[in-house]
Design a protein around this motif. Structure first.
Motif, PDB file in Angstrom:
ATOM      1  N   THR A  69     -34.539 -79.209 -12.364  1.00  0.00           N
ATOM      2  CA  THR A  69     -35.984 -78.982 -12.483  1.00  0.00           C
ATOM      3  C   THR A  69     -36.635 -78.572 -11.175  1.00  0.00           C
ATOM      4  O   THR A  69     -37.721 -78.005 -11.182  1.00  0.00           O
ATOM      5  N   GLY A  70     -35.997 -78.891 -10.053  1.00  0.00           N
ATOM      6  CA  GLY A  70     -36.579 -78.576  -8.753  1.00  0.00           C
ATOM      7  C   GLY A  70     -37.643 -79.560  -8.312  1.00  0.00           C
ATOM      8  O   GLY A  70     -38.226 -79.399  -7.243  1.00  0.00           O
ATOM      9  N   ARG A 127     -34.410 -83.338  -4.233  1.00  0.00           N
ATOM     10  CA  ARG A 127     -34.921 -82.407  -5.232  1.00  0.00           C
ATOM     11  C   ARG A 127     -33.952 -82.400  -6.413  1.00  0.00           C
ATOM     12  O   ARG A 127     -32.751 -82.240  -6.222  1.00  0.00           O
TER      13      ARG A 127
END
Length: 56
Positions: free
Chosen positions: A33-34, A29
């Protein structure tokens, strides 16, 4: 990082993994930004597969 390809597109990832049988290094991840990505080693075969996907 030119030896690696960070794939953020699920459809492209599935094409590379299941249709072209290209193994990935890891999934992760992005910290800022995830977004989830799949990391592939960049090879001539991978580059050809990505181009084939884009030409569809």
């Amino acid at each position: 990082m030119k030896n690696y390809f960070f794939c953020y597109d699920k459809r492209l990832r599935d094409f590379l993994r299941y249709e072209k049988n290209i193994d990935y290094i890891c999934e992760g991840r992005h910290l800022k930004t995830g977004m989830i990505f799949t990391l592939f080693e960049r090879t001539k075969f991978l580059n050809q597969a990505i181009q084939e996907y884009k030409n569809r």
